[in-house]
Design an enzyme around this catalytic site. Structure first.
Site, PDB file in Angstrom:
ATOM      1  CE1 TYR A 200      -4.353  -1.214   0.674  1.00 13.63           C
ATOM      2  CE2 TYR A 200      -2.980  -3.076   1.232  1.00 13.63           C
ATOM      3  CZ  TYR A 200      -4.207  -2.561   0.886  1.00 13.63           C
ATOM      4  OH  TYR A 200      -5.281  -3.382   0.745  1.00 13.63           O
ATOM      5  CG  HIS A 377     -13.138   0.043   3.173  1.00 12.90           C
ATOM      6  ND1 HIS A 377     -12.236  -0.170   2.152  1.00 12.90           N
ATOM      7  CD2 HIS A 377     -12.404   0.146   4.294  1.00 12.90           C
ATOM      8  CE1 HIS A 377     -11.009  -0.168   2.640  1.00 12.90           C
ATOM      9  NE2 HIS A 377     -11.082   0.017   3.943  1.00 12.90           N
TER      10      HIS A 377
END
Ligand SMILES: *[C@@H]1O[C@H](CO)[C@@H](O)[C@H](O)[C@H]1NC(C)=O
Ligand SMILES: *[C@@H]1O[C@H](CO)[C@@H](O)[C@H](O)[C@H]1NC(C)=O
Ligand SMILES: *[C@@H]1O[C@H](CO)[C@@H](O)[C@H](O)[C@H]1NC(C)=O
Ligand SMILES: *[C@@H]1O[C@H](CO)[C@@H](O)[C@H](O)[C@H]1NC(C)=O
Ligand SMILES: *[C@@H]1O[C@H](CO)[C@@H](O)[C@H](O)[C@H]1NC(C)=O
Ligand SMILES: *[C@@H]1O[C@H](CO)[C@@H](O)[C@H](O)[C@H]1NC(C)=O
Ligand SMILES: *[C@@H]1O[C@H](CO)[C@@H](O)[C@H](O)[C@H]1NC(C)=O
Length: 560
Positions: A200, A377
């Protein structure tokens, strides 16, 4: 609601002005080049009705169908109109290029049909998923729509008054923008993607300054490495984040607290265009804000030394639209809290709520919030997310359901109709996790190996509330997730569900909290996969059968 709809919609036939947004049928396409055949539609996600309105410049019969390949053969057709002896409508199916046959199970319901100034406007609905094998099953894929119409009400061969157009009904994106429009870029610049399988990257940045307020109306992904980039999210940062940086995410940096989603893209997604009457505000007063771009790289082959410059283009306009878009985070309060998911759980459900009654403590009156899209999410253990909508203690709807949640396909999904949250409504977010392959507890937190349970609601008009989240008060729960035997996991889940919820409501400064009690209400079961329409309210279908004589069949036998 539907009884009001035909009259109301009649005034708005295929009007494209921004004021013309039709909340029950937000989507519109002309099916022909000449713009004589206009289709509007809307639906109830994910398993409900889809409503169509076909407007054709004729006073004769009108026909519309869903076709496997664009031809008549095998297609699911409705035909209707206003004739000398009244209106007629029927669900049919075609076995070839001949007069379609009446379907024994009438899955379509006529809501209205009328003629006005040389135009026939027919409004009808059916369940998205019917249990009839003669019906075309509507999925979120492009579908070949066919149409035909006559000059009179005698249903006969349509000659050239026919056509086909491919449209994705359940996942509709309007045509793209002029290529020369202005955009802001939120991109990384030649970063080296490490050889880790999952990486990430976070870039906290200022966007180019716009001195006056503008509206973002379209979000376009720019993907440098299609094989590596899995998803991208752009978040708005609170004022306490003042320094840009460019480094791995979730290492305890201040930018981890940037959580107001502005834009998202996930593998398989394309350009996202906002509805015509709204825009995401940018520039003007809040032009000093920082943004955090998060890019998830998936590198299973552990390729080394790859440089990437991917990101998002935010297309904007100075011509302001009617409403500012707000994005509200609902779900389990991220970070800071102890709401642990036991290991080895086949399924474990977490719950959070938002009681909008408390919005009035921030400002009054609170406008109705019109929700048009949702982004769900969780992290890697998430399997399902459901968002329930309650009014007066009863569940009235789902704002979002994903029963096959896939971490790698996180996308902003447009709702098939605009859903209204009224002051006092409650929202319940439920997430289901699977931790069978984990050896220790999973915390609610920011790292990818932690979990989250969030639903971002895209709505208008924007209000000054960015989050409405909660966590259970676990103090009264006499069990510890770390020591729980597998056979007690469900009991533990239920205790947490019944515990009072602390609710937190944050405004755009991220600094106003309000804690209150309340408990989550039970969500209803997800509606069945297919629905049989009650045939007792069949609309006059006999008319068309009487007409369907041999001669008409012969007349029809030419390619559609
Ligand atoms: C179709 O009919 C409508 C309503 O009468 C009219 O406004 C429109 O201009 C017509 N379209 C064309 C292409 O003739
Ligand atoms: C961009 O489009 C606008 C309006 O569509 C037009 O006025 C302008 O000339 C175009 N600019 C360029 C560089 O093509
Ligand atoms: C990549 O993997 C290495 C070795 O496992 C690890 O030390 C490093 O922290 C990882 N980097 C990131 C950014 O996750
Ligand atoms: C949880 O994951 C395991 C391992 O992937 C799988 O066998 C099991 O069926 C899953 N449980 C549920 C309820 O889907
Ligand atoms: C939101 O409300 C807070 C507190 O009332 C205020 O300080 C802030 O400026 C407001 N923000 C916006 C964007 O209106
Ligand atoms: C929750 O309710 C209990 C009992 O009704 C009360 O003692 C407690 O102060 C409340 N907590 C909050 C945060 O309002
Ligand atoms: C939401 O707040 C209102 C007003 O305080 C209250 O009456 C209602 O019971 C609350 N709902 C829940 C589920 O706690």
């Amino acid at each position: 609601m539907c009884s009001l709809l035909p009259f109301f919609s009649l005034l708005l036939i295929c009007a494209t002005g921004s004021w013309a947004m039709d909340v029950t049928m937000p989507f519109m396409e002309y099916l022909d080049q000449e713009q004589l055949v206009c289709l509007k539609w809307g639906f109830d996600n994910p398993v409900g009705d889809i409503t169509f309105q076909l407007a054709v410049n004729t006073t004769g019969w009108v026909g519309f169908g869903l076709s496997p390949n664009g031809d008549m053969k095998g297609s699911d057709i409705v035909i209707g109109g206003v004739g000398s002896s009244g209106s007629y409508f029927s669900d049919q199916y075609a076995t070839g290029n001949s007069m379609p046959l009446e379907d024994a199970q009438q899955s379509y319901t006529l809501l209205s049909v009328r003629e006005n100034e040389g135009q026939t406007v027919m409004t009808f609905k059916r369940p998205i998923k019917t249990c009839d094998d003669k019906d075309f099953q509507i999925t979120a894929q492009p579908i070949k729509l066919i149409f035909a119409y006559g000059e009179t009400d005698e249903i006969s061969y349509h000659e050239s008054r026919r056509g086909t157009k491919e449209v994705n009904l359940l996942n509709y994106m309007p045509k793209s923008i002029p290529t020369n429009s202005s955009y802001l870029s939120a991109m990384v610049d030649n970063i080296i993607v490490p050889s880790n399988t999952t990486y990430y990257h976070c870039k906290v940045m200022k966007l180019p300054k716009l001195n006056t307020k503008h509206h973002i109306y379209q979000i376009e992904p720019v993907i440098d490495h299609l094989d590596l980039v899995h998803h991208m999210l752009l978040y708005h940062c609170p004022p306490k984040v003042t320094e840009p940086y460019d480094k791995p995410c979730y290492m305890g940096d201040i930018g981890d607290s940037c959580f107001g989603v502005v834009a998202s893209w996930g593998v398989g997604g394309g350009v996202y265009k906002l509805p015509e009457n709204v825009g995401i505000p940018i520039g003007g007063e809040n032009s000093d804000a920082l943004y955090r771009l998060e890019i998830h790289y998936n590198n299973p082959e552990r390729k080394e030394g790859i440089k990437d410059s991917s990101g998002l283009r935010l297309h904007y306009t100075a011509k302001l639209r009617q409403h500012d878009v707000g994005i509200m985070t609902t779900g389990v309060l991220p970070g800071r809290v102890k709401y642990d998911i036991p290991a080895k759980a086949n399924q474990f459900l977490t719950y959070a709520m938002c009681n909008t009654s408390y919005f009035s403590k921030f400002f009054n009156p609170v406008p109705d919030l019109q929700v048009f899209a949702v982004l769900l999410h969780t992290h890697l253990a998430g399997r399902k997310v459901r968002v329930g909508h309650f009014r007066n203690e009863r569940q009235i709807d789902f704002l979002g359901i994903d029963e096959n949640y896939n971490f790698d396909l996180q996308q902003t999904v447009s709702l098939g109709s605009i859903k209204t949250i009224k002051q006092g409504d409650e929202i319940v977010v439920e997430c289901t996790y699977n931790t069978t392959n984990r050896a220790s507890v999973t915390k609610m937190g920011l790292a990818t190996t932690d979990e989250m349970c969030l639903a971002f609601l895209f709505y208008y008009p924007a209000i000054n509330i960015t989050s409405c989240v909660s966590i259970p008060d676990a103090r009264g729960v006499p069990m510890d997730a770390e020591k729980i035997p597998v056979d007690k996991i469900t009991e533990y889940e239920m205790m947490l569900k019944k515990a009072p919820q602390y609710q937190a409501i944050l405004n755009s400064n991220h600094n106003t909290f309000l804690f209150q009690n309340g408990t989550v209400r039970d969500l209803m079961k997800t509606p069945a996969a297919c629905q049989i329409r009650n045939t007792s309210n069949r609309f006059s279908t006999s008319w068309i059968v009487n007409l369907a004589g041999i001669i008409l069949v012969l007349l029809w036998i030419i390619l559609m």
